[in-house]
Design a protein around this motif. Structure first.
Motif, PDB file in Angstrom:
ATOM      1  N   PRO A   7       0.830  -1.216   0.000  1.00  6.65           N
ATOM      2  CA  PRO A   7       0.000   0.000   0.000  1.00  6.65           C
ATOM      3  C   PRO A   7       0.855   1.252   0.000  1.00  6.65           C
ATOM      4  CG  PRO A   7       0.021  -1.041   2.163  1.00  6.65           C
ATOM      5  CD  PRO A   7       0.705  -1.981   1.221  1.00  6.65           C
ATOM      6  N   GLY A   8       0.423   2.189  -0.800  1.00  7.30           N
ATOM      7  CA  GLY A   8       1.159   3.436  -0.880  1.00  7.30           C
ATOM      8  C   GLY A   8       0.992   4.290   0.360  1.00  7.30           C
ATOM      9  N   VAL A   9       1.849   5.242   0.468  1.00 11.48           N
ATOM     10  CA  VAL A   9       1.787   6.165   1.603  1.00 11.48           C
ATOM     11  C   VAL A   9       0.601   7.097   1.421  1.00 11.48           C
ATOM     12  CG1 VAL A   9       3.037   7.937   2.902  1.00 11.48           C
ATOM     13  CG2 VAL A   9       4.283   6.038   1.829  1.00 11.48           C
TER      14      VAL A   9
END
Length: 538
Positions: free
Chosen positions: A198-200
């Motif tokens: 998951p991206g930031v």
């Protein structure tokens, strides 16, 4: 014929030109290979040298190999030759050959000296770089030679075709590309790739403008009907307004349609006595029916100034004294009580018959019956017997002191009633209510049965709800004709229990109650009366 020969000659000339070009490529490749051999000779010299060996042959081989390497470097005009340089050779990490580059130096007379062993190598990297460049150029030349060979084969094939086809001609120019065919079937989907990390989470953006109000949706279906609410208490009567002025008399209207039939009126008064008719014939002698009855009272309890829930303290019961009797009349009264106390006076009646059983001091035989003790119309309460009972004051008490008494027995068909059944009216809201709320209660026996007991009760009801608990029994010889009766209409709206004393519920001789209700039927809105049914006991 002449044109085809000319064409063949031209193709032959082109093939020869291609052969010459290939020859030039081969010569160039040979030169590059010779140069590469010089580099490899240096590498061979480096690998063959071992420090510490001082043989003449190895010293000579070392000078020759180093001379070739230096010559190669000079022929390439390397920038290293313009100043002091370091050359790695002969097993040393590097060797100082700065004196070699002087004009008066002679290579054969110079003895190489090793540099610092920790110094980075120099000439070795440069030679390696030249070797890699030479290998890359060899690959390029091999590709050029392959392309030239392919072109030469093509030209030679033209010449061969010109000699073998003999004027038949070569295939024509390649035609245009055909139309695109229909699209093929879609292949099966590939395997789903692994889900990435998951991206930031990014920074929260500015709040957007509010959107337009959406259209109103369709009206939903009608929901289910809710539960029936409780019946509200009637409001107080409104004020009577001032009487208006009488208007002019209008024209007489048309006759209206006949109205609905009115309620049945009460029985009229007794008319004047008629003239005496002729005397009829004497009939047969009739039988005698004895009806036993007695007056009874409930206990004195608070009722004056109190509301309907206090009625549960009064049990009107005709089943406790001389067997099972029936309620023939009842009325609330304050006579015999004090203060706010009141009680019910009622009459219990029954077709039960008592017969002489024994005199005082003797044994009375009355199997499965009731026995009472006294004289004339003064008797004690009846006592049940399985077989017999002794008649004296010790057993029954003395209802008439100083007077001789007897025992009377009632059993079998003389008991008066059978088949008793406990009944309940509906639960209604009566807690802390005025007496007009009693109009929701109804006591009614099945055909052929009469009321022998009744009392207001909370049994089986929720909080603040009450109902009547009553008992219905059948007279042992059945029930005759029944009739409807009413008390007078009296003030009842928002009134306390003492206002019930204005109602006298009373059946005629040989009758008892089979139905009882408190109703506004036939009265004004603020009045109530008792409606009841009296049936004859056979």
């Amino acid at each position: 014929g002449s044109s085809s020969m000319a064409s063949a000659r031209m193709k032959l000339a082109a093939a020869m030109a291609a052969a010459l070009a290939l020859l030039g490529v081969i010569v160039t490749l040979t030169m590059i290979r010779n140069r590469t051999r010089t580099t490899l000779a240096y590498r061979e010299f480096k690998s063959s040298y071992a420090p510490g060996q001082k043989s003449e042959a190895r010293s000579l081989k070392k000078r020759v190999a180093l001379s070739r390497a230096v010559g190669m470097m000079q022929s390439q005009n390397s920038p290293v030759l313009k100043g002091k340089a370091r050359l790695e050779m002969l097993g040393c990490p590097c060797m100082d050959i700065s004196k070699v580059w002087k004009e008066d130096s002679i290579w054969g007379q110079y003895k190489p000296v090793c540099c610092d062993k920790n110094a980075p190598p120099g000439a070795s990297n440069m030679v390696q770089k030249y070797a890699e460049m030479a290998s890359s150029k060899i690959q390029m030349l091999e590709k050029v030679i392959a392309d030239a060979k392919q072109k030469l084969d093509t030209q030679l094939s033209v010449v061969v075709d010109a000699a073998t086809l003999k004027g038949k001609g070569r295939p024509g120019v390649r035609g245009p590309v055909g139309k695109k065919g229909p699209q093929g079937y879609v292949g099966p989907p590939g395997k789903e790739g692994e889900r990435g990390l998951p991206g930031v989470q990014g920074e929260k953006g500015p709040r957007g403008h509010p959107g337009q109000i959406g259209y109103r949706g369709e009206t939903g279906d009608i929901g289910p009907k809710g539960l029936t609410g409780y019946t509200g208490v009637p409001g107080p009567p409104g004020y009577v307004g001032e009487q208006g002025k009488r208007g002019p008399t209008g024209d007489q209207g048309k006759d209206g349609e006949p109205g609905p039939q009115g309620f049945k009126g009460n029985a009229g008064g007794l008319g004047p006595q008629g003239y005496s008719g002729k005397m009829g014939e004497t009939g047969s002698r009739g039988g005698v029916v004895e009806i036993s009855a007695y007056n009874e009272y409930t206990g004195c309890n608070l009722l004056r100034g109190y509301r309907t829930q206090f009625l549960d303290r009064h049990d009107i019961n005709c089943r406790n004294r001389w067997g099972t009797y029936f309620i023939a009349s009842l009325r609330l009264t304050g006579a015999g009580c004090s203060g706010s106390d009141m009680h019910y006076r009622y009459v219990c009646a029954s077709p039960a018959q008592y017969k002489h059983c024994s005199d005082q001091g003797q044994n009375c035989y009355c199997p499965n019956g009731l026995v009472r003790y006294g004289v004339n119309h003064k008797f004690t309460s009846a006592r049940s017997t399985g077989s017999s009972i002794y008649c004296n004051d010790n057993i029954f008490g003395d209802p008439t002191p100083g007077i001789a008494k007897t025992c009377q027995c009632s059993n079998g068909n003389d008991l008066g009633s059978v088949d008793c059944q406990t009944m309940y009216s509906g639960c209604t809201y009566l807690e802390d209510q005025y007496i007009h709320s009693l109009d929701q209660q109804l006591l009614q026996c099945a055909p052929g049965k009469l009321i022998s007991q009744m009392q207001v009760s909370r049994y089986g009801c929720m909080n603040n709800y009450l109902r009547y608990h009553y008992t219905c029994c059948a007279p042992i010889r059945g029930v005759g004709n029944c009739r409807e009766a009413y008390t007078d209409c009296q003030q009842a709206y928002n009134e306390n229990d003492e206002f019930l004393d204005r109602h006298d519920v009373k059946c005629n001789e040989f009758e008892a109650l089979s139905r009882l209700s408190f109703t506004s039927y036939g009265c004004s809105w603020n009045q109530r009366r008792y409606s009841y049914t009296c049936c004859k006991m056979l």
